[in-house]
Design a protein around this motif. Structure first.
Motif, PDB file in Angstrom:
ATOM      1  N   GLY A 118       0.962  -1.302   0.086  1.00 52.06           N
ATOM      2  CA  GLY A 118      -0.044  -0.011  -0.198  1.00 52.06           C
ATOM      3  C   GLY A 118       0.915   1.536   0.023  1.00 52.06           C
ATOM      4  N   ASN A 119       1.959   1.330   0.805  1.00 47.81           N
ATOM      5  CA  ASN A 119       2.931   2.456   0.958  1.00 47.81           C
ATOM      6  C   ASN A 119       3.577   2.358  -0.467  1.00 47.81           C
ATOM      7  OD1 ASN A 119       2.821   3.771   3.591  1.00 47.81           O
ATOM      8  ND2 ASN A 119       2.411   1.714   4.171  1.00 47.81           N
ATOM      9  N   VAL A 120       4.009   1.437  -0.938  1.00 48.23           N
ATOM     10  CA  VAL A 120       4.947   1.330  -2.056  1.00 48.23           C
ATOM     11  C   VAL A 120       3.964   2.062  -3.419  1.00 48.23           C
ATOM     12  CG1 VAL A 120       5.783  -0.245  -3.814  1.00 48.23           C
ATOM     13  CG2 VAL A 120       6.485  -0.615  -1.605  1.00 48.23           C
ATOM     14  N   VAL A 121       2.708   1.581  -3.428  1.00 46.46           N
ATOM     15  CA  VAL A 121       1.785   1.974  -4.665  1.00 46.46           C
ATOM     16  C   VAL A 121       1.672   3.359  -4.450  1.00 46.46           C
ATOM     17  CG1 VAL A 121      -0.318   1.838  -5.623  1.00 46.46           C
ATOM     18  CG2 VAL A 121       0.731  -0.144  -4.964  1.00 46.46           C
ATOM     19  N   PHE A 129       4.321   1.691 -14.015  1.00 43.81           N
ATOM     20  CA  PHE A 129       4.592   0.867 -15.202  1.00 43.81           C
ATOM     21  C   PHE A 129       6.213   0.352 -15.519  1.00 43.81           C
ATOM     22  CE2 PHE A 129       5.935   5.154 -16.251  1.00 43.81           C
ATOM     23  CZ  PHE A 129       6.967   4.868 -17.173  1.00 43.81           C
ATOM     24  N   LEU A 130       7.077   0.951 -14.722  1.00 45.89           N
ATOM     25  CA  LEU A 130       8.218   0.286 -14.805  1.00 45.89           C
ATOM     26  C   LEU A 130       8.688  -0.892 -13.943  1.00 45.89           C
ATOM     27  CD1 LEU A 130      10.137   3.913 -13.982  1.00 45.89           C
ATOM     28  CD2 LEU A 130      10.018   2.757 -16.289  1.00 45.89           C
ATOM     29  N   PHE A 131       7.753  -1.120 -13.139  1.00 48.34           N
ATOM     30  CA  PHE A 131       7.808  -2.367 -12.413  1.00 48.34           C
ATOM     31  C   PHE A 131       7.655  -3.555 -13.266  1.00 48.34           C
ATOM     32  CE2 PHE A 131       5.372  -5.848 -10.515  1.00 48.34           C
ATOM     33  CZ  PHE A 131       6.460  -6.192  -9.615  1.00 48.34           C
ATOM     34  N   ILE A 132       7.307  -3.593 -14.216  1.00 48.47           N
ATOM     35  CA  ILE A 132       7.160  -4.979 -15.177  1.00 48.47           C
ATOM     36  C   ILE A 132       8.666  -5.100 -15.804  1.00 48.47           C
ATOM     37  CG2 ILE A 132       5.902  -5.936 -17.231  1.00 48.47           C
ATOM     38  CD1 ILE A 132       3.353  -4.650 -16.027  1.00 48.47           C
ATOM     39  N   PRO A 133       8.974  -4.073 -16.867  1.00 48.29           N
ATOM     40  CA  PRO A 133      10.254  -4.180 -17.528  1.00 48.29           C
ATOM     41  C   PRO A 133      11.410  -4.521 -16.507  1.00 48.29           C
ATOM     42  CG  PRO A 133       9.434  -2.034 -17.638  1.00 48.29           C
ATOM     43  CD  PRO A 133       8.229  -2.836 -17.031  1.00 48.29           C
ATOM     44  N   ILE A 134      11.404  -3.611 -15.513  1.00 47.63           N
ATOM     45  CA  ILE A 134      12.602  -3.676 -14.643  1.00 47.63           C
ATOM     46  C   ILE A 134      12.836  -5.284 -14.071  1.00 47.63           C
ATOM     47  CG2 ILE A 134      13.670  -3.194 -12.520  1.00 47.63           C
ATOM     48  CD1 ILE A 134      12.798  -0.235 -13.047  1.00 47.63           C
ATOM     49  N   SER A 135      11.770  -5.682 -13.684  1.00 44.62           N
ATOM     50  CA  SER A 135      11.521  -6.952 -12.941  1.00 44.62           C
ATOM     51  C   SER A 135      11.714  -8.255 -14.008  1.00 44.62           C
ATOM     52  CB  SER A 135      10.192  -7.236 -12.201  1.00 44.62           C
ATOM     53  OG  SER A 135       9.969  -6.314 -11.203  1.00 44.62           O
ATOM     54  N   MET A 136      11.048  -8.011 -15.215  1.00 44.47           N
ATOM     55  CA  MET A 136      11.441  -9.042 -16.120  1.00 44.47           C
ATOM     56  C   MET A 136      12.875  -9.138 -16.668  1.00 44.47           C
ATOM     57  SD  MET A 136       7.629  -8.946 -18.351  1.00 44.47           S
ATOM     58  CE  MET A 136       8.151 -10.974 -19.072  1.00 44.47           C
ATOM     59  N   VAL A 158       4.517 -13.321  -4.398  1.00 46.63           N
ATOM     60  CA  VAL A 158       4.796 -12.000  -3.887  1.00 46.63           C
ATOM     61  C   VAL A 158       4.685 -11.039  -5.255  1.00 46.63           C
ATOM     62  CG1 VAL A 158       6.809 -10.586  -3.136  1.00 46.63           C
ATOM     63  CG2 VAL A 158       6.617 -12.753  -2.276  1.00 46.63           C
ATOM     64  N   PHE A 159       5.139 -11.438  -6.243  1.00 46.51           N
ATOM     65  CA  PHE A 159       5.123 -10.665  -7.428  1.00 46.51           C
ATOM     66  C   PHE A 159       3.773 -10.266  -7.684  1.00 46.51           C
ATOM     67  CE2 PHE A 159       9.526 -10.591  -7.318  1.00 46.51           C
ATOM     68  CZ  PHE A 159       9.853  -9.532  -8.184  1.00 46.51           C
ATOM     69  N   ILE A 160       2.666 -11.531  -7.607  1.00 47.38           N
ATOM     70  CA  ILE A 160       1.366 -11.867  -7.778  1.00 47.38           C
ATOM     71  C   ILE A 160       0.568 -10.630  -7.000  1.00 47.38           C
ATOM     72  CG2 ILE A 160      -0.984 -12.783  -7.555  1.00 47.38           C
ATOM     73  CD1 ILE A 160       0.425 -15.351  -8.806  1.00 47.38           C
ATOM     74  N   GLY A 161       1.175 -10.519  -5.481  1.00 46.23           N
ATOM     75  CA  GLY A 161       0.524  -9.630  -4.657  1.00 46.23           C
ATOM     76  C   GLY A 161       0.689  -8.367  -5.319  1.00 46.23           C
ATOM     77  N   VAL A 162       2.130  -7.824  -5.761  1.00 44.15           N
ATOM     78  CA  VAL A 162       2.519  -6.496  -6.077  1.00 44.15           C
ATOM     79  C   VAL A 162       1.591  -6.164  -7.270  1.00 44.15           C
ATOM     80  CG1 VAL A 162       4.359  -5.105  -6.940  1.00 44.15           C
ATOM     81  CG2 VAL A 162       4.652  -6.819  -5.172  1.00 44.15           C
ATOM     82  N   ALA A 163       1.469  -7.271  -8.364  1.00 46.04           N
ATOM     83  CA  ALA A 163       0.731  -6.884  -9.448  1.00 46.04           C
ATOM     84  C   ALA A 163      -0.720  -6.561  -9.357  1.00 46.04           C
ATOM     85  CB  ALA A 163       0.982  -8.146 -10.399  1.00 46.04           C
ATOM     86  N   ILE A 164      -1.305  -7.225  -8.472  1.00 43.68           N
ATOM     87  CA  ILE A 164      -2.837  -6.815  -8.043  1.00 43.68           C
ATOM     88  C   ILE A 164      -2.647  -5.737  -7.307  1.00 43.68           C
ATOM     89  CG2 ILE A 164      -4.650  -7.722  -6.695  1.00 43.68           C
ATOM     90  CD1 ILE A 164      -3.796 -10.438  -7.534  1.00 43.68           C
ATOM     91  N   ALA A 165      -1.712  -5.344  -6.357  1.00 43.34           N
ATOM     92  CA  ALA A 165      -1.891  -3.944  -5.869  1.00 43.34           C
ATOM     93  C   ALA A 165      -1.601  -2.749  -6.810  1.00 43.34           C
ATOM     94  CB  ALA A 165      -0.619  -4.017  -4.805  1.00 43.34           C
ATOM     95  N   LEU A 166      -0.965  -3.035  -7.810  1.00 45.38           N
ATOM     96  CA  LEU A 166      -0.894  -2.092  -8.833  1.00 45.38           C
ATOM     97  C   LEU A 166      -1.878  -2.125  -9.929  1.00 45.38           C
ATOM     98  CD1 LEU A 166       3.244  -2.452  -9.795  1.00 45.38           C
ATOM     99  CD2 LEU A 166       1.924  -0.788  -8.110  1.00 45.38           C
ATOM    100  N   ILE A 171      -2.186 -12.898 -13.467  1.00 43.16           N
ATOM    101  CA  ILE A 171      -1.556 -13.417 -14.462  1.00 43.16           C
ATOM    102  C   ILE A 171      -0.144 -12.684 -14.751  1.00 43.16           C
ATOM    103  CG2 ILE A 171      -1.632 -13.758 -17.064  1.00 43.16           C
ATOM    104  CD1 ILE A 171      -4.175 -14.926 -17.074  1.00 43.16           C
ATOM    105  N   VAL A 172      -0.300 -11.190 -14.465  1.00 38.27           N
ATOM    106  CA  VAL A 172       0.700 -10.228 -14.850  1.00 38.27           C
ATOM    107  C   VAL A 172       1.922 -10.593 -13.802  1.00 38.27           C
ATOM    108  CG1 VAL A 172       1.442  -7.904 -14.702  1.00 38.27           C
ATOM    109  CG2 VAL A 172      -0.767  -8.378 -15.957  1.00 38.27           C
ATOM    110  N   GLY A 173       1.486 -10.920 -12.510  1.00 37.74           N
ATOM    111  CA  GLY A 173       2.491 -11.095 -11.534  1.00 37.74           C
ATOM    112  C   GLY A 173       3.384 -12.305 -11.717  1.00 37.74           C
ATOM    113  N   GLY A 174       2.430 -13.634 -12.152  1.00 33.97           N
ATOM    114  CA  GLY A 174       2.985 -14.700 -12.426  1.00 33.97           C
ATOM    115  C   GLY A 174       3.877 -14.662 -13.671  1.00 33.97           C
ATOM    116  N   ALA A 175       3.576 -14.021 -14.853  1.00 35.57           N
ATOM    117  CA  ALA A 175       4.355 -13.725 -15.942  1.00 35.57           C
ATOM    118  C   ALA A 175       5.414 -12.797 -15.490  1.00 35.57           C
ATOM    119  CB  ALA A 175       3.194 -13.251 -17.192  1.00 35.57           C
ATOM    120  N   ILE A 176       5.542 -11.981 -14.965  1.00 34.10           N
ATOM    121  CA  ILE A 176       6.736 -11.229 -14.797  1.00 34.10           C
ATOM    122  C   ILE A 176       7.909 -12.243 -14.367  1.00 34.10           C
ATOM    123  CG2 ILE A 176       7.732  -9.610 -12.867  1.00 34.10           C
ATOM    124  CD1 ILE A 176       5.134  -8.116 -13.112  1.00 34.10           C
ATOM    125  N   VAL A 177       7.674 -13.246 -13.432  1.00 33.31           N
ATOM    126  CA  VAL A 177       8.421 -14.207 -12.900  1.00 33.31           C
ATOM    127  C   VAL A 177       8.604 -15.477 -13.927  1.00 33.31           C
ATOM    128  CG1 VAL A 177       9.194 -15.781 -11.005  1.00 33.31           C
ATOM    129  CG2 VAL A 177       7.833 -13.437 -10.485  1.00 33.31           C
TER     130      VAL A 177
END
Length: 471
Positions: A118-121, A129-136, A158-166, A171-177
């Motif tokens: 919540g605080n990160v968002v 939007f930078l979260f996806i390319p940097i992580s991948m 963890v990345f699923i949680g972050v993706a949903i929070a954003l 699927i986005v969170g899972g795909a990132i990893v």
């Protein structure tokens, strides 16, 4: 009038009811694959190559030594016994996933992920939007260089949680990893488990082809990141566009953001999470840790976070059982798939599959040979999913084929590299595990990955043609 309208609607309802894949139980799909492999074990002739052990203790096949052997038909009872053996053989990866999952689950229960995300968002605001390319890119580099793959499974929740929070979906969170590390693993630069072994068996210099593979890595990174970002943007703009819209998601994916002050238990739990991430990277690179050690790490950190949260041992174990129940439905598929593979091994048809695929490649022109190798390796990856195992089984066969076609042996290495890696995101043997961790159905994953895999396949064909022309 109403009767006529009802009759007109009946075919549509019938089709929706009986031909909608969403109505098919996931385990029906898995068991169908199991019995299909069993039928292949009955139909295909048994055969084997001679094998030798090299100075490193690795066992490889000897090209030109294939011979048929007497077939020992597997019984139905043997199939079910092999399923039991499949569960035993995959116990390490199964419990690794459970321990990783419950570790993230306790971070959800004690509110750490909700408050931290919540605080990160709130801090990121318009830069999310930078979260996806940097992580991948990060996961891609880890896969391409040091060959990380299963080691990052525990990071998926963890990345699923972050993706949903954003504002995205699971699927986005899972795909990132998953897509991130699998792409790097396939478009490898120095991956010792694939490129290293394949080049050694093919007897080509370990540093050869690096500049070409770097171009391949960049091309595929751009492709997969663009695809995931496009999908993520579409979902964030309109949640109804999510492939998961209207479906029940796993409890661990349901994180409610809380912009609150971090309590001491949150700070200490976050520190434990950071230490866990750091240890995963350091231990796999420097200490040689793998599944068993990483599973122990997740289990240890689970208990540490539990005590830091002020929970009693009984409460901690309740959280453990609750988290294990959430992931159990998905990970049980692993044993079924492994049991089918054991049946194939017992029936001695794996070498037969490799032999006939390689046999049809001989005598064609160089471009057709390279494409044949590519599609053969993709198909073989359905049955031999381990990169090192596939290299030792196929490279002694494929490398001499390039000699017969007047091609550089590097072509065989590239075909193996592509075929072994990218199809991990498509074949059920790998997808079943990933979907279990993500808490989504395989049908939904295929709706997401099929267009991307189609793009990947086109790129593989183009790059194989380029490699054949320049090497």
């Amino acid at each position: 009038m109403d009767t006529v309208q009802a009759k007109k609607q009946e075919p549509r309802n019938f089709k929706k009811k009986f031909f909608n894949l969403e109505n098919i139980h996931p385990y029906v799909v898995i068991l169908s694959i199991v019995f299909l492999i069993y039928i292949l074990s009955l139909v295909l002739p048994s055969g084997e190559f001679d094998r030798v052990e090299n100075e490193n203790g690795d066992v490889t096949v000897v090209a030109g030594t294939y011979k048929t052997i007497e077939k020992d038909l597997p019984s139905v009872f043997a199939l079910f016994k092999n399923i039991q053996l499949g569960f035993v053989d995959t116990a390490s990866i199964t419990f690794f996933i459970i321990f990783a999952y419950v570790f993230v689950h306790i971070l959800t229960v004690n509110g750490t992920l909700s408050v931290v995300l919540g605080n990160v968002v709130d801090k990121l605001k318009n830069k999310t939007f930078l979260f996806i390319p940097i992580s991948m890119v990060m996961f891609g580099i880890l896969g391409a260089t040091v060959g990380l793959y299963e080691e990052v499974y525990g990071l998926i929740p963890v990345f699923i949680g972050v993706a949903i929070a954003l504002g995205y979906d699971a699927i986005v969170g899972g795909a990132i990893v998953f897509v991130g590390v699998a792409t790097g693993f396939a478009a490898a630069l120095t991956n010792p488990f694939t490129i290293g072994i394949a080049q050694e068996i093919a007897n080509v210099p370990l540093s050869s082809g690096l500049s070409f593979r770097l171009i391949v890595f960049i091309i595929f990174e751009i492709a997969v990141i663009s695809y995931v970002m496009y999908y993520a943007h579409k979902v964030k703009k309109d949640p109804t566009k999510s492939i998961l819209y209207g479906t029940k998601v796993a409890a661990i994916n349901q994180i409610t953001l809380k912009k609150e002050k971090l309590l001491w238990k949150h700070k200490l739990s976050l520190l434990a999470l950071i230490i866990t991430f750091a240890m995963i990277i350091y231990s796999t690179l420097k200490l040689g840790w793998y599944i068993d050690e990483l599973a122990a790490l997740f289990l240890l950190m689970f208990f540490i976070v539990g005590f830091l949260s002020g929970y009693s041992l009984g409460r901690i174990m309740d959280i453990f059982i609750d988290g294990a129940k959430q992931i159990l439905f998905g990970i049980l598929t692993i044993g079924f798939i492994k049991g089918a593979i054991i049946t194939m091994e017992d029936a001695a048809i794996l070498d037969t599959v490799i032999y006939y695929l390689s046999f049809f490649l001989v005598g064609t022109n160089s471009y057709l040979t390279s494409l044949g190798m590519l599609f053969s390796q993709n198909l073989i990856n359905l049955f031999i999913s381990g990169g090192a195992a596939q290299a030792m089984a196929t490279m002694p066969i494929m490398a001499p084929i390039t000699d017969l076609a007047g091609m550089d042996r590097q072509i065989a290495v590239i075909a193996f590299q592509f075929g072994d890696g990218f199809s991990n995101m498509f074949w059920p043997t790998g997808v079943a595990i990933e979907c279990a961790i993500m808490g989504i159905s395989m049908v939904r994953w295929y709706r997401f990955i099929m267009p991307l895999f189609g793009i990947m396949l086109v790129l593989q064909v183009i790059l194989m043609m380029v490699a054949t022309a320049i090497f």
